[in-house]
Design an enzyme around this catalytic site. Structure first.
Site, PDB file in Angstrom:
ATOM      1  N   TYR A   1      -2.391  -8.442  10.600  1.00 59.00           N
ATOM      2  CA  TYR A   1      -3.353  -9.465  11.038  1.00 59.00           C
ATOM      3  C   TYR A   1      -4.418  -9.814   9.995  1.00 59.00           C
ATOM      4  CZ  TYR A   1      -0.869  -8.406  15.298  1.00 59.00           C
ATOM      5  OH  TYR A   1       0.137  -8.189  16.201  1.00 59.00           O
ATOM      6  N   PRO A   2      -4.908  -8.863   9.195  1.00 65.21           N
ATOM      7  CA  PRO A   2      -5.845  -9.301   8.147  1.00 65.21           C
ATOM      8  C   PRO A   2      -5.216 -10.335   7.209  1.00 65.21           C
ATOM      9  CG  PRO A   2      -5.913  -6.914   8.370  1.00 65.21           C
ATOM     10  CD  PRO A   2      -4.777  -7.403   9.237  1.00 65.21           C
TER      11      PRO A   2
ATOM     12  N   HIS B   1       0.153   0.694  15.637  1.00 67.48           N
ATOM     13  CA  HIS B   1       1.330   1.138  14.889  1.00 67.48           C
ATOM     14  C   HIS B   1       2.628   0.799  15.622  1.00 67.48           C
ATOM     15  CE1 HIS B   1      -1.885   3.562  13.137  1.00 67.48           C
ATOM     16  NE2 HIS B   1      -1.122   3.724  12.084  1.00 67.48           N
TER      17      HIS B   1
ATOM     18  N   GLU C   1      -4.782  -6.447   2.904  1.00 65.71           N
ATOM     19  CA  GLU C   1      -3.572  -7.195   3.248  1.00 65.71           C
ATOM     20  C   GLU C   1      -3.683  -8.679   2.899  1.00 65.71           C
ATOM     21  OE1 GLU C   1      -5.014  -4.952   5.090  1.00 65.71           O
ATOM     22  OE2 GLU C   1      -3.495  -3.382   5.253  1.00 65.71           O
TER      23      GLU C   1
ATOM     24  N   GLU D   1       0.850  -1.193   0.000  1.00 66.56           N
ATOM     25  CA  GLU D   1       0.000   0.000   0.000  1.00 66.56           C
ATOM     26  C   GLU D   1       0.885   1.243   0.000  1.00 66.56           C
ATOM     27  OE1 GLU D   1      -2.186  -0.851   3.553  1.00 66.56           O
ATOM     28  OE2 GLU D   1      -3.131  -2.608   2.655  1.00 66.56           O
TER      29      GLU D   1
ATOM     30  N   PHE E   1       2.141  -1.180   8.536  1.00 66.34           N
ATOM     31  CA  PHE E   1       2.523  -1.153   9.952  1.00 66.34           C
ATOM     32  C   PHE E   1       2.260  -2.544  10.524  1.00 66.34           C
ATOM     33  CE2 PHE E   1       2.016   3.419   9.516  1.00 66.34           C
ATOM     34  CZ  PHE E   1       2.951   3.938  10.400  1.00 66.34           C
TER      35      PHE E   1
ATOM     36  N   PHE F   1      -1.177  -4.071  11.060  1.00 61.54           N
ATOM     37  CA  PHE F   1      -2.060  -4.338   9.923  1.00 61.54           C
ATOM     38  C   PHE F   1      -1.686  -5.625   9.195  1.00 61.54           C
ATOM     39  CE2 PHE F   1      -1.875   0.443  10.188  1.00 61.54           C
ATOM     40  CZ  PHE F   1      -2.888   0.473  11.137  1.00 61.54           C
TER      41      PHE F   1
HETATM   42  C1  TPP Z   1      -5.942  -2.992   7.853  1.00 61.17           C
HETATM   43  C2  TPP Z   1      -5.162  -1.714   7.654  1.00 61.17           C
HETATM   44  N1  TPP Z   1      -4.241  -1.650   6.675  1.00 61.17           N
HETATM   45  C3  TPP Z   1      -3.507  -0.527   6.474  1.00 61.17           C
HETATM   46  C4  TPP Z   1      -3.713   0.565   7.264  1.00 61.17           C
HETATM   47  C5  TPP Z   1      -2.857   1.835   7.057  1.00 61.17           C
HETATM   48  N2  TPP Z   1      -3.724   2.897   6.515  1.00 61.17           N
HETATM   49  C6  TPP Z   1      -4.254   3.825   7.326  1.00 61.17           C
HETATM   50  S1  TPP Z   1      -5.317   4.814   6.525  1.00 61.17           S
HETATM   51  C7  TPP Z   1      -5.078   4.030   5.061  1.00 61.17           C
HETATM   52  C8  TPP Z   1      -5.851   4.477   3.857  1.00 61.17           C
HETATM   53  C9  TPP Z   1      -7.330   4.422   4.094  1.00 61.17           C
HETATM   54  O1  TPP Z   1      -8.010   4.915   2.995  1.00 61.17           O
HETATM   55  P1  TPP Z   1      -9.584   4.997   2.956  1.00 61.17           P
HETATM   56  O2  TPP Z   1     -10.198   3.716   3.412  1.00 61.17           O
HETATM   57  O3  TPP Z   1      -9.971   5.464   1.610  1.00 61.17           O
HETATM   58  O4  TPP Z   1      -9.956   6.089   4.053  1.00 61.17           O
HETATM   59  P2  TPP Z   1      -9.502   7.618   4.142  1.00 61.17           P
HETATM   60  O5  TPP Z   1      -8.209   7.648   4.919  1.00 61.17           O
HETATM   61  O6  TPP Z   1      -9.349   8.154   2.780  1.00 61.17           O
HETATM   62  O7  TPP Z   1     -10.561   8.307   4.921  1.00 61.17           O
HETATM   63  C10 TPP Z   1      -4.144   3.006   5.209  1.00 61.17           C
HETATM   64  C11 TPP Z   1      -3.649   2.151   4.106  1.00 61.17           C
HETATM   65  C12 TPP Z   1      -4.690   0.465   8.271  1.00 61.17           C
HETATM   66  N3  TPP Z   1      -4.962   1.493   9.086  1.00 61.17           N
HETATM   67  N4  TPP Z   1      -5.400  -0.664   8.439  1.00 61.17           N
END
Ligand code: TPP
Length: 709
Positions: A464-465, A505, A436, A405, A459, A462
């Site tokens: 775990y999924p 994190h 993930e 990502e 991180f 993340f």
């Molecule tokens: C399961 C998981 N994978 C990765 C992350 C790291 N991460 C935090 S926000 C994000 C993007 C999220 O995008 P979106 O769902 O479109 O929501 P937005 O932040 O745009 O509101 C990522 C990859 C996470 N928090 N949880």
């Protein structure tokens, strides 16, 4: 034209959405939904305007507080005011909200106090408010997880015959998560009174929505047998109407529905993000012209409202809110160390109580804080060394592909893959959907096909999924196929704490993986090993969990990128000594070395061993050291129970029982969920706690002297 093409064309015309207020501020008819906002007169519209101005200010204040060092992080909502106020004001008190992390506007509508909204972002507590006081769950950071909780809650509402509904908020990126899709399955199967509210703000950090789906997200609902509405998410009136309609649908026993609010994140993903790295000013300009607040001001004026008095009221509300936030932060005390142990269990837990008592005694010894050791300066940071290792691997083997990502244009949230997509192309450095399990599962497929995938998990929390794909598939494939299929997959995970981040994190998940047969687990502690071990991991035909100590990313050291390195799986003596063997890995090796220096000042010679390979462990090297010193201390950030330290202590006791002069001692994190950042210095083993452990094996006075337990 093939039937697939015909069907695709029919489904992919201009992506329409419902609208009531145009960006120019004109009220247009929306026959599908007008009936749901028939009560919204000019005065009520002015209230929605005031709300939007208020939360825009709330958001700006959050960003300012972060810049001033009062908050660790903040996730701005700028641009999404209409989506949040429209949805938030549609809710009844009895409805229950399951948000993500950006829904400050929803919190505002639910009456959450400003201080409660900030607590988690300040790192003063793992969450902000009492969910049952506001019928709103706390912020959820694991993408998509809350949607399943919402589905379960709504199933409960139905079982109870309650008149209320639930609503869950998530982003466009989240729609790729298994949890969100499973939530839609459960909600439809059980006709749960639930609204799936997707704020499609076009970006998931640096990944555009087109990577998540090639059709409007609202269409996902049809596959689950759920009705959907796609609305202009910058139009507060149509969002209000759509949410009211969806809630009514739920309350009437018709089950779940899906709203896609098409909006735009005008600000950064979080205060740690720099969007200029991945999107251009032109796009921002286009969306600025669709501002959710300006259009309502124009409409109010054309409806004859006294705009001056409305804006004055809005400014007063916004000022009050901002002042309240600042005052709350000024009043907010830092949590004391006892908070670290609070609420882990509902019922008494003897082991944790013991840890708490012992830590209390340990703290009592100190009159003044100790200084930590300084940093060495040299030629390359660990982050750069990892980048160099990846670059070399991409260069040497065309079958190496990187997946993850935000690893492309952005270069990863830690910039470890910086510049690699530019140099090797988007087909080899792949920005994936936000999923993930999908990333690891497809890496397995690529390995079947002869590729050598290197996955980045953003991180530790993340991974775990993807756990099922790692443990049940990746780790077992070679054995299952009797060696016919190899899995040369490297999974890079930034791990460990010490960077002041919110929940999820700062985890240390190594024991899960070290316990899993079929995986190798590696954790470098310095730039040279980071580069060498990464290249060895990528070259290995076994799957490797590669744990990167994120708090050491910016520490420097000499690096020879082509150094052959020691045999795969070997530990290293980081500092020779004769009195005590001190075993550490990853982030704590540096701390252990500092402790050894401090111990030398007191005449104690500590041999520091950098484990490097956590599975398999280099027992011959460890046992030789313990036979020499007769004393063993093991330190790691992860909790003690079931941790690597337990296994190492047991294994070395088996091997060196007759040489040991004292029981092995573990200096570890406590058996608590990783705490909020204001408490992490208590949780993480530091130089003094390690020295306390050294004193214990040396039989010197220490914090547990005289303790019977
Ligand atoms: C399961 C998981 N994978 C990765 C992350 C790291 N991460 C935090 S926000 C994000 C993007 C999220 O995008 P979106 O769902 O479109 O929501 P937005 O932040 O745009 O509101 C990522 C990859 C996470 N928090 N949880």
């Amino acid at each position: 034209m093939s039937p697939f093409e015909a069907q695709h064309q029919a489904h992919s015309g201009a992506a329409e959405y419902l609208q009531m207020i145009t960006p120019e501020g004109e009220r247009i008819l929306c026959p599908e939904l007008d009936g749901h906002v028939a009560d919204i007169d000019t005065e009520a519209l002015a209230e929605l305007y005031v709300d939007m101005v208020a939360i825009r200010r709330l958001d700006a204040e959050g960003t300012a507080l972060q810049r001033q060092g009062e908050l660790g992080l903040w996730a701005p909502l700028l641009g999404q005011e209409a989506a949040q106020i429209g949805a938030g004001r549609a809710l009844a008190t009895g409805d229950y909200v399951f948000p993500s992390y950006r829904e400050h506007g929803i919190g505002y509508c639910r009456g959450v106090e400003p201080g409660d909204m900030l607590r988690m972002w300040r790192g003063a507590a793992p969450s902000g408010w009492d969910p049952n006081e506001f019928n709103m769950a706390d912020q959820q950071i694991v993408i998509g997880a809350q949607t399943l909780h919402a589905a379960g809650y709504a199933m409960g509402l139905r079982l109870d015959g309650a008149p209320d509904a639930a609503i869950t908020f998530f982003g466009d990126g989240a729609t790729s998560q298994g949890d969100v899709n499973e939530a839609m399955v459960f909600a439809t199967s059980f006709a749960a009174p639930l609204v799936f509210f997707c704020q499609n703000n076009q970006w998931a950090i640096s990944v555009p929505v087109g990577v998540q789906a090639h059709a409007p997200l609202a269409r996902r609902a049809a596959g689950f047998g759920m009705p959907a509405l796609r609305v202009d998410g910058n139009d507060v009136l149509v969002v209000l109407a759509a949410t009211r309609a969806a809630l009514e649908h739920a309350r009437n026993g018709q089950g779940p529905s899906f709203i896609e609010a098409v909006t735009y994140r005008m600000g950064a993903h979080t205060t740690a993000d720099d969007p200029s790295r991945y999107r251009d000013e032109l796009e921002l300009e286009t969306w600025r012209a669709r501002d959710p607040i300006d259009r309502v001001a124009t409409l109010l004026r054309s409806l004859g409202a006294d705009l001056d008095s409305v804006t004055a009221r809005a400014a007063a509300v916004a000022d009050g809110l901002a002042a309240g936030m600042r005052a709350a932060i000024e009043r907010m005390p830092d949590p004391g160390p006892d908070e670290l142990f609070a609420h882990v269990y509902a019922e008494p837990h003897p082991l944790l109580e013991l840890q708490q008592r012992r830590y209390g005694r340990y703290l009592d010894q100190f009159a003044a804080a100790h200084e930590r050791g300084g940093r060495g300066m040299s030629t390359m940071t660990m982050a750069r060394a990892l980048n160099t290792g990846l670059r070399a691997a991409l260069d040497h083997d065309p079958k190496v592909v990187l997946m993850g990502e935000d690893i492309g244009v952005l270069g990863g949230v830690f910039r470890i893959t910086d510049g690699l997509q530019k140099d090797f192309g988007a087909h080899r450095v792949i920005d994936t959907p936000l999923a993930e399990a999908g990333i690891v599962g497809t890496a397995i497929g690529l390995a079947f096909r002869g590729y050598r995938p290197v996955v980045e998990i953003q991180f530790d929390g993340f991974v775990y999924p993807a756990f099922d794909q790692i443990v049940s598939q990746l780790a077992k494939m070679h054995n299952r196929t009797r060696g016919r299929v190899r899995m040369p997959v490297t999974i890079r995970i930034p791990f460990g704490g010490g960077i002041g981040s919110p929940e999820h994190h700062s985890e240390s998940p190594e024991a899960y993986f070290a316990h899993t047969a079929g995986l190798r687990v590696v954790a470098p502690s310095n730039p040279q090993d980071a580069c060498t071990l990464l290249r060895q991991a990528i070259a290995s035909d076994d799957p490797v969990i590669f744990l990167e100590p994120k708090r050491r990313y910016h520490e420097k050291g000499e690096v020879d990128p082509e150094a052959p390195g020691d045999p795969w799986g070997s530990a290293a003596v980081a500092r020779p000594g004769t009195d005590v063997t001190l075993v550490a890995y990853g982030p704590l090796v540096k701390t252990a070395l500092d402790a050894a220096t401090a111990a030398a000042g007191e005449g104690i010679s500590v041999e520091v061993i950098d484990l490097r390979s956590l599975s398999p462990v280099d027992y011959p090297l460890l046992a030789a050291s313990v036979r020499k010193t007769g004393k063993l201390v093991i330190t790691h950030e992860a909790g003690a129970s079931g941790g690597l330290g337990a296994d190492i202590a047991a294994s070395l006791t088996e091997r060196c029982f007759n040489y040991l002069e004292h029981a092995p001692v573990r200096v570890t994190g406590f058996d608590v969920p990783y705490p909020p950042s204001k408490l992490e210095s208590h949780h993480l083993p530091d130089l003094d706690r390690i020295l306390d452990g050294v004193d214990r094996v040396m039989g010197r006075d220490n914090s547990l002297s005289g303790e019977q337990e």
